[in-house]
Design a protein around this motif. Sequence first.
Motif, short mmCIF file in Angstrom:
data_model
loop_
_atom_site.label_atom_id
_atom_site.label_comp_id
_atom_site.label_asym_id
_atom_site.label_seq_id
_atom_site.Cartn_x
_atom_site.Cartn_y
_atom_site.Cartn_z
N UNK A 187 0.85 -1.18 0.03
CA UNK A 187 -0.06 -0.14 0.06
C UNK A 187 0.72 1.41 0.22
N UNK A 188 0.44 2.08 -0.83
CA UNK A 188 1.27 3.52 -0.79
C UNK A 188 2.20 3.52 -2.23
N UNK A 189 2.40 2.32 -2.78
CA UNK A 189 3.41 2.16 -3.81
C UNK A 189 2.54 2.40 -5.15
N UNK A 190 3.19 2.93 -6.26
CA UNK A 190 2.77 2.98 -7.65
C UNK A 190 3.78 2.32 -8.56
N UNK A 191 3.13 0.94 -9.03
CA UNK A 191 3.97 -0.04 -9.67
C UNK A 191 3.56 0.43 -11.21
N UNK A 192 4.56 0.67 -12.08
CA UNK A 192 4.36 0.65 -13.56
C UNK A 192 5.07 -0.39 -14.39
N UNK A 193 4.16 -1.18 -14.95
CA UNK A 193 4.67 -2.22 -15.73
C UNK A 193 4.93 -1.89 -17.17
N UNK A 244 -9.19 22.79 -29.09
CA UNK A 244 -10.62 22.46 -28.62
C UNK A 244 -10.66 21.73 -27.30
N UNK A 245 -9.38 20.92 -27.03
CA UNK A 245 -9.63 20.23 -26.01
C UNK A 245 -9.69 20.94 -24.58
N UNK A 246 -10.31 20.73 -23.68
CA UNK A 246 -10.58 21.46 -22.40
C UNK A 246 -9.32 21.30 -21.60
N UNK A 247 -8.43 20.23 -21.63
CA UNK A 247 -7.18 20.26 -20.77
C UNK A 247 -6.28 19.94 -21.66
N UNK A 248 -5.05 20.62 -21.46
CA UNK A 248 -3.89 19.90 -22.06
C UNK A 248 -3.18 18.65 -21.47
N UNK A 249 -2.27 18.18 -22.20
CA UNK A 249 -1.77 16.88 -21.70
C UNK A 249 -1.20 16.82 -20.30
N UNK A 250 -0.43 17.96 -20.03
CA UNK A 250 0.24 17.89 -18.66
C UNK A 250 -0.50 18.05 -17.42
N UNK A 251 -1.83 18.93 -17.90
CA UNK A 251 -2.73 19.06 -16.61
C UNK A 251 -3.39 17.70 -16.66
N UNK A 252 -3.75 16.96 -17.63
CA UNK A 252 -4.47 15.62 -17.35
C UNK A 252 -3.78 14.71 -16.76
N UNK A 253 -2.55 14.41 -17.01
CA UNK A 253 -1.56 13.60 -16.16
C UNK A 253 -1.04 13.94 -14.90
N UNK A 254 -0.87 15.32 -14.92
CA UNK A 254 -0.83 15.72 -13.33
C UNK A 254 -1.94 15.31 -12.54
N UNK A 255 -2.97 15.47 -13.02
CA UNK A 255 -4.18 15.25 -12.36
C UNK A 255 -4.29 13.82 -11.81
N UNK A 256 -3.99 12.98 -12.88
CA UNK A 256 -3.94 11.54 -12.38
C UNK A 256 -3.01 11.06 -11.72
N UNK A 257 -1.80 11.49 -11.83
CA UNK A 257 -0.67 11.37 -10.85
C UNK A 257 -1.19 11.73 -9.47
N UNK A 258 -1.84 13.00 -9.35
CA UNK A 258 -2.26 13.35 -7.74
C UNK A 258 -3.31 12.37 -7.43
N UNK A 259 -4.48 12.07 -8.19
CA UNK A 259 -5.30 11.28 -7.77
C UNK A 259 -4.85 9.91 -7.45
N UNK A 260 -3.98 9.19 -8.08
CA UNK A 260 -3.22 7.94 -7.72
C UNK A 260 -2.39 7.92 -6.57
N UNK A 261 -1.94 8.99 -6.41
CA UNK A 261 -1.24 9.12 -5.18
C UNK A 261 -1.84 9.13 -3.97
#
Length: 348
Positions: free
Chosen positions: A68-74, A247-264
């Motif tokens: 628990x607490x780890x993020x494993x990337x394969x 036309x995209x609401x968020x750029x790719x940096x914001x999207x993956x930053x949000x994903x990283x924060x939520x996963x953490x």
Amino acid sequence: MNTDADAAAFVAPSETLGRFLDRALVEPTCTGLAFVDGEGEGRNQHQHQHQKHNHNHSRRRTVGALVPGEILEIVGPPGSGKTSILTEIASRATLTRGRSDGIDLGGSSATCVFVDCDGKFDQLRFLRTTDEKIADGVARAGNRARQGAREEIYEESMSRFTVVRAHAMLDVLKALAALDAAWGGEVDAGGAFGERSGEGFNIDGSESTGGGSESARGDRRSRQRVVLIDNIAAFYWLDRASRKDHGAPYNIQRVFSAAARLLKRLATAHRAAIVVTKATLSTNEGLRGGEYRDFLPVEWSNAVTQRILLSPSKERVEYGEYAGVATWDTPVQRRGGKFVVTEQGIRC
């Protein structure tokens, strides 16, 4: 602090000791994969503990990386077995950990959420693999297994498993945000994420007074949570081509930053083990001078705490099977191994 109420609010605990222990004391999740669980690693330094507790087989079995607490990337190219590995992890994690009738399936009784970004998750294969594991466990128990145990275990294990089909990266963010809200008790998910009051614990983590198996009631191990995301970069190139000015609401940096924060947050606040796969175009993509270079934004790379690189093996296998090699990139001192993808699951 101008009033007594302000002072009382300042010293009020944010959570009780019991709630903190329930959140913090969660054992690693067993995957059944030697190159993930690290079977055989660290046995010299822990030999005394194993001799002292040699009756407890689960201590040896849960050495694994899914802490628990780890993020494993394969990471691996298409067809390298990433989805099959996640399916094997999901099957093993959701299985009942232990029963009073002597049936031991080697599972973790974990709540498991599988986010499918690639559309490659084979539900029938998952169900068949899980059912075969249950049948083997019941057969090993012999006469000790009571009639109907197989169906009961199957139903209980499946109730802890949820599949989310993502059609865009925003669907992934919505699913992670919903998990955070459900596990935090902000909303009542009604068992949508495999945590029902009848299984021994309510959606907010408090103990349930009724129902549930004997192995789940009063056992902190039953609070194990696993989040699996198959190919987090499935929408990367589409999102990259559809920046905000197109036309995209968020750029790719914001999207993956949000994903990283939520996963953490899921990994730390809710003590979930996170496993994410990512496809590359070739076995050498991202490797520069023998060191892996991530193509995703730096916010994502910084969130990943563990990484396994997959590559094809030259080992000869049967028709329809795939042989691969798993190498640990982070941490480098961990030992990887070979594996074979078969119709019955992963063979290490």
